[in-house]
Design a protein around this motif. Structure first.
Motif, short mmCIF file in Angstrom:
data_model
loop_
_atom_site.label_atom_id
_atom_site.label_comp_id
_atom_site.label_asym_id
_atom_site.label_seq_id
_atom_site.Cartn_x
_atom_site.Cartn_y
_atom_site.Cartn_z
N TYR A 130 -0.80 -1.70 -1.23
CA TYR A 130 0.66 -1.65 -1.45
C TYR A 130 1.03 -2.25 -2.81
CZ TYR A 130 1.43 -0.30 3.37
OH TYR A 130 1.44 0.40 4.55
N CYS A 131 1.91 -1.54 -3.51
CA CYS A 131 2.46 -2.05 -4.77
C CYS A 131 3.92 -2.38 -4.53
CB CYS A 131 2.40 -0.98 -5.86
SG CYS A 131 0.73 -0.45 -6.27
N SER A 132 4.39 -3.44 -5.16
CA SER A 132 5.80 -3.82 -5.00
C SER A 132 6.61 -3.21 -6.14
CB SER A 132 5.91 -5.34 -5.04
OG SER A 132 7.27 -5.72 -5.13
N LEU A 133 7.81 -2.78 -5.81
CA LEU A 133 8.73 -2.29 -6.86
C LEU A 133 9.35 -3.45 -7.63
CD1 LEU A 133 10.10 0.63 -4.78
CD2 LEU A 133 9.27 0.92 -7.11
N GLY A 134 9.02 -4.66 -7.25
CA GLY A 134 9.33 -5.85 -8.05
C GLY A 134 10.80 -6.08 -8.28
N VAL A 135 11.22 -5.98 -9.55
CA VAL A 135 12.60 -6.29 -9.91
C VAL A 135 13.54 -5.11 -9.68
CG1 VAL A 135 11.89 -7.99 -11.64
CG2 VAL A 135 12.28 -5.60 -12.33
N GLY A 136 13.01 -3.96 -9.22
CA GLY A 136 13.87 -2.77 -9.12
C GLY A 136 13.60 -1.95 -7.87
N VAL A 137 14.08 -2.44 -6.74
CA VAL A 137 13.90 -1.69 -5.48
C VAL A 137 15.05 -0.69 -5.33
CG1 VAL A 137 13.76 -1.88 -2.97
CG2 VAL A 137 12.65 -3.59 -4.44
N ASP A 138 16.26 -1.18 -5.57
CA ASP A 138 17.54 -0.45 -5.67
C ASP A 138 17.50 0.97 -5.13
OD1 ASP A 138 16.40 0.86 -8.16
OD2 ASP A 138 16.56 -1.17 -8.90
N TYR A 139 17.46 2.00 -6.03
CA TYR A 139 17.37 3.39 -5.56
C TYR A 139 15.97 3.95 -5.76
CZ TYR A 139 18.15 4.50 -10.58
OH TYR A 139 18.07 4.57 -11.95
N SER A 140 15.08 3.15 -6.39
CA SER A 140 13.75 3.68 -6.76
C SER A 140 12.88 3.92 -5.54
CB SER A 140 13.06 2.72 -7.72
OG SER A 140 13.64 2.84 -8.99
N LYS A 141 13.01 3.07 -4.52
CA LYS A 141 12.14 3.25 -3.34
C LYS A 141 12.44 4.60 -2.68
CE LYS A 141 10.14 0.87 0.54
NZ LYS A 141 10.44 1.56 1.79
N HIS A 142 13.73 4.89 -2.48
CA HIS A 142 14.08 6.17 -1.88
C HIS A 142 13.68 7.34 -2.79
CE1 HIS A 142 16.41 3.77 0.90
NE2 HIS A 142 16.75 4.84 1.59
N ALA A 143 13.78 7.14 -4.11
CA ALA A 143 13.40 8.23 -5.03
C ALA A 143 11.92 8.53 -4.87
CB ALA A 143 13.72 7.83 -6.47
N ALA A 144 11.10 7.48 -4.77
CA ALA A 144 9.65 7.70 -4.61
C ALA A 144 9.35 8.36 -3.28
CB ALA A 144 8.91 6.36 -4.73
N GLU A 145 10.16 8.07 -2.27
CA GLU A 145 9.92 8.69 -0.96
C GLU A 145 10.35 10.16 -0.93
OE1 GLU A 145 10.31 4.45 1.43
OE2 GLU A 145 12.02 5.82 1.42
N THR A 161 7.51 -8.74 -5.54
CA THR A 161 8.60 -9.23 -4.69
C THR A 161 8.38 -8.72 -3.27
OG1 THR A 161 10.02 -7.34 -5.19
CG2 THR A 161 10.27 -9.30 -6.59
N LEU A 162 8.93 -9.47 -2.34
CA LEU A 162 8.75 -9.16 -0.92
C LEU A 162 10.01 -8.48 -0.38
CD1 LEU A 162 7.05 -12.57 -0.01
CD2 LEU A 162 5.99 -10.47 -0.84
N GLY A 163 9.97 -8.12 0.89
CA GLY A 163 11.10 -7.42 1.50
C GLY A 163 10.72 -5.97 1.76
N ASP A 164 11.71 -5.08 1.67
CA ASP A 164 11.45 -3.64 1.84
C ASP A 164 11.18 -3.06 0.46
OD1 ASP A 164 11.31 -1.07 2.74
OD2 ASP A 164 13.46 -0.86 3.14
N SER A 165 10.13 -3.58 -0.19
CA SER A 165 9.96 -3.37 -1.63
C SER A 165 8.67 -2.66 -1.98
CB SER A 165 9.96 -4.75 -2.32
OG SER A 165 8.91 -5.53 -1.77
N PHE A 166 7.94 -2.18 -0.98
CA PHE A 166 6.59 -1.70 -1.26
C PHE A 166 6.45 -0.19 -1.18
CE2 PHE A 166 6.09 -6.06 0.18
CZ PHE A 166 5.27 -6.57 -0.83
N ILE A 167 5.61 0.35 -2.07
CA ILE A 167 5.13 1.72 -1.85
C ILE A 167 3.59 1.68 -1.90
CG2 ILE A 167 7.18 2.96 -2.61
CD1 ILE A 167 5.89 3.52 -5.24
N HIS A 168 2.99 2.56 -1.12
CA HIS A 168 1.54 2.55 -0.98
C HIS A 168 0.93 3.49 -2.02
CE1 HIS A 168 -2.40 3.09 1.06
NE2 HIS A 168 -2.19 1.82 1.36
#
Ligand code: COA
Length: 432
Positions: A130-145, A161-168
């Motif tokens: 798992y890699c963390s989106l770090g300082v920019g989870v915002d809209y990037s996580k959904h974009a990657a999904e 960073t922790l939380g709902d911040s990871f992509i595999h």
């Protein structure tokens, strides 16, 4: 799954990775410090290979060559917040702006703006891939999904960073390893006017409150006056160094939060390297997409939520214009309305719109009889609550039109008050 093998199979160079972007594609790129600069710079360099690639983004902070006039046949730029290089591009007509609440931006990727490509910047992978989106989870996580093609810049300098911040790594199509210092945002200098505004805002904050603050001189000025408060919490879209300093001073500890107790909740970060080190692997900080941080009904689960944001103009009815100067779009709604509404839902919540009483070196009043022609209402008069200037505080909620106007005139700059009083008399057929 052999993670090492999988990772190595996807490794490529930035130049080769952006070769997979095709003419006509929609490419979503990260926000602010979270932009994958190695990839976006490589994409701009490869511009001759593309026609009409639509780049969608908020808050460009880097070279942003994709918005330059000479890039017009290759890229069109659709911005969700007009700032930095996007301002000139939008005002000159080369780019366009999509109005969208920040809470809803990630939903665009599965509805009206499905991305062909997402360019993301992530931390190094952990032992589980798992890699963390770090300082920019915002809209990037959904974009990657949502994207058909995901290209990730793995940057060892990106905090985990922790939380709902990871992509595999299995969600990534191509991986580009490139260490790069994260952009740092210097602390703003704070004027006497901003200090006075900060002090008024801070007087509305009580021990145990949960805060949402933006970036810039006014939020930093508010934080200056909170050093004596106790047990503050944070649920916000973004934060900067001032919040970290109050954590270190023991003022922010999130212990009184009833929703996510013990945690700072945020979607993106902008500040110094010290801030990025502070959030690295820090269980106190939980990063989430803005569908979570900014949803008014979720953020409003926090009791005593205090939101503090700024604006361009307020008219005598309390209509707040925060993103246009007349016809010119200069920013966007961001999370302002999300958090004004969250504070309204919150038990004990308060929303504050804080601004200097004048603009343009004191030449014009920001409290006006009518908004400028073409200006848009960002926070409407049904949602607005506190308006604060260096001259004081007006609580407009549940007040009549005349009461609102009187309160606003009292916190206008003294040199504009007589003029505003004359307008009051003719508009309301009443004495002040
Ligand atoms: N009339 C004409 N021009 C005005 C003005 C007014 N009443 N008020 C501000 N301006 C101009 C300034 O002169 C400045 O122009 P410049 O860039 O050419 O110097 C520009 O508008 C921005 O004003 P400034 O005071 O520098 O802005 P700021 O950095 O304090 O930001 C907002 C103020 C309103 C633009 C900003 O808070 C915003 O975008 N808000 C909406 C989004 C939001 O609230 N997000 C919340 C969470 S981050």
């Amino acid at each position: 799954m052999n993670l090492k093998k999988l990772y190595n199979e996807k490794l490529t160079t930035a130049e080769k990775a952006v070769g997979h972007i095709k003419s006509g594609d929609r490419v979503v790129i990260g926000l602010g410090v979270g932009e994958a600069f190695a990839l976006t710079d490589a994409m701009a360099k490869n511009s001759a290979a593309y026609k009409n690639v639509e780049v969608v983004q908020m808050l460009p902070l880097g070279n942003s060559e994709y918005v330059l006039p000479e890039m017009e046949p290759h890229f069109s730029y659709n911005t969700l917040f007009v700032s930095g290089k996007a301002r000139e591009a939008v005002s000159s007509g080369r780019s366009d702006f999509t109005p969208c609440y920040l809470s809803r931006v990630p939903t665009l990727w599965s509805s009206d703006l499905p991305p062909d490509v997402a360019l993301v910047q992530v931390s190094s992978p952990d032992e589980h891939g798992y890699c963390s989106l770090g300082v920019g989870v915002d809209y990037s996580k959904h974009a990657a999904e949502a994207a058909k093609l995901v290209i990730a810049q793995v940057n060892a300098q990106m905090p985990r960073t922790l939380g709902d911040s990871f992509i595999h790594i299995s969600q990534m199509d191509y991986i580009v390893e490139q260490d790069q210092a994260l952009i740092e945002i210097p602390k703003p200098s704070i004027s006497e006017v901003e200090k006075a505004i900060g002090e008024h805002c801070a007087s509305l904050v009580k021990d145990g409150d949960c805060l949402q603050l933006g970036i810039g001189a006014i939020p930093e000025a508010v934080l200056l006056f909170l050093k004596e408060r106790k047990d503050l919490g944070i649920h916000t879209e973004m934060f900067s160094d001032g919040v970290m300093e109050l954590v270190n001073a023991g003022v922010i500890n999130n212990t009184k939060k009833n929703y996510n107790p013990g945690k700072i909740i945020a979607a993106f970060l902008m500040g110094s390297r010290a801030l990025y080190d502070f959030v690295d692997n820090n269980p106190m900080v939980a990063m989430h997409p803005t569908t979570y941080t900014n949803d008014p009904y979720l953020a409003g689960q926090n009791d005593n939520l205090v939101s503090i944001n700024s604006c361009v103009q307020v008219d005598l009815l309390g209509q707040v214009s925060s993103e246009t100067v007349g016809m010119t779009q200069i920013s966007g709604v961001g999370g302002q309305v999300d958090f004004v509404r969250a504070a309204a839902v919150s038990k004990g919540g308060r929303s504050i719109i804080a601004m200097p009483s004048t603009a343009k070196g004191g030449q014009i009043s920001k409290i006006v009889p009518l908004l400028d022609e073409g200006a848009v209402v960002t926070t409407n008069r049904y949602d607005v609550q506190y308006v604060v200037t260096e001259y004081g505080i007006a609580n407009l909620r549940n007040r009549t039109n005349r009461e609102r106007a009187r309160m606003l005139i009292e916190i206008a700059h003294p040199k504009f008050r007589d003029e505003l009083k004359e307008v009051f008399k003719s508009r309301f057929n009443a004495d002040m």
